[in-house]
Design an enzyme around this catalytic site. Structure first.
Site, short mmCIF file in Angstrom:
data_model
loop_
_atom_site.label_atom_id
_atom_site.label_comp_id
_atom_site.label_asym_id
_atom_site.label_seq_id
_atom_site.Cartn_x
_atom_site.Cartn_y
_atom_site.Cartn_z
CB SER A 134 -0.91 0.03 1.23
OG SER A 134 -1.61 1.26 1.32
CE1 TYR A 147 -4.10 -1.74 5.34
CE2 TYR A 147 -3.39 0.48 4.77
CZ TYR A 147 -3.91 -0.75 4.40
OH TYR A 147 -4.25 -0.98 3.08
#
Length: 251
Positions: A134, A147
């Protein structure tokens, strides 16, 4: 061509399943939500294999992978797209379990997904493993420590794996999505620049996979943002990011 996809019941996994099924490939689709996975498969052209498995259950995941190998023989592409996201704060003791869940799903399950396929791919001398990182993993984001760290770990792990498997003719592709329109991003209470439809993402991702690109950011505009973020000195990044909007914590 045979393609194995985790996290296939929604989001990026479902979009990739729709794309590869439309191309006439045989799919092994794995997710923990059986009803949603079955509903997806009923909309896909062709005959595919469904596995209702939580990716954090390593033994069940391996059993599903081994069954798919028995059913189709050679597996060409494996995409570890299962992932979860939530805001986390270190001082909140309840968030420790959220940290663990995010790392188990985003990082350790990626390893577990690849494990059963590597020996066969090495034996035949071909195959592609795809990890989903990501842009959020380029730098640490406030309120998203779990995350951001998990996605940075995926990118670094896939780079190590790429070097390990390259002498055997295998490819490892790391895809770093920016903002993609999915259930996960629908929870974000802030604006998302360059928000991309999931099916458009899937087409672009599949093209990069077919080209064996080692690392790609989708959409490309977020790749520029990521490069700028990476290049900023810490003092300037801190000043710009300290008040950035945050992912909501689990209630």
């Amino acid at each position: 061509m045979a393609v194995f996809i985790t996290g296939a019941s929604s989001g990026l996994g479902a979009a990739l399943a729709r794309h590869y099924a439309a191309q006439g490939h045989v799919l092994g689709l794995l997710a923990r939500r059986g009803e949603r996975l079955n509903a997806l498969i009923e909309t896909l052209p062709g005959s595919h294999h469904m596995y209702v498995v939580d990716v954090c259950d390593r033994e069940a995941l391996h059993a599903a992978a081994e069954d798919f190998i028995r059913q189709v023989g050679r597996v060409d592409i494996v995409i570890a797209s299962a992932g979860i996201s939530a805001g986390t704060l270190t001082e909140e003791r309840a968030d420790f379990d959220v940290f663990k869940a995010i790392f188990e799903t985003n990082v350790m399950a990626t390893v577990s997904t690849f494990e059963p396929f590597v020996p066969l791919m090495k034996q035949v001398g071909t195959g592609t493993l795809v990890g989903i990182a990501s842009v959020a993993g380029v730098r640490g984001l406030p309120g998203a420590g779990a995350y951001s760290a998990s996605k940075a770990a995926v990118a670094t792990y896939c780079e190590s794996l790429r070097l390990e498997l390259k002498p055997f003719g295998l490819s490892v592709v790391t895809i770093a999505p920016g903002y993609i329109k999915t259930e996960m991003t629908a929870k974000n209470p802030y604006s998302m620049p360059f928000l991309l439809d999931a099916d458009i993402f899937a087409r672009r991702a599949a093209r990069s996979i077919s080209q064996h690109n080692s690392y790609v950011v989708i959409p490309w505009q977020m790749g520029i943002v990521g490069k700028i973020m990476r290049a900023l000195p810490n003092w300037l990044y801190d000043r710009l990011a300290v008040n950035a909007p945050r992912k909501p914590r689990q209630s």
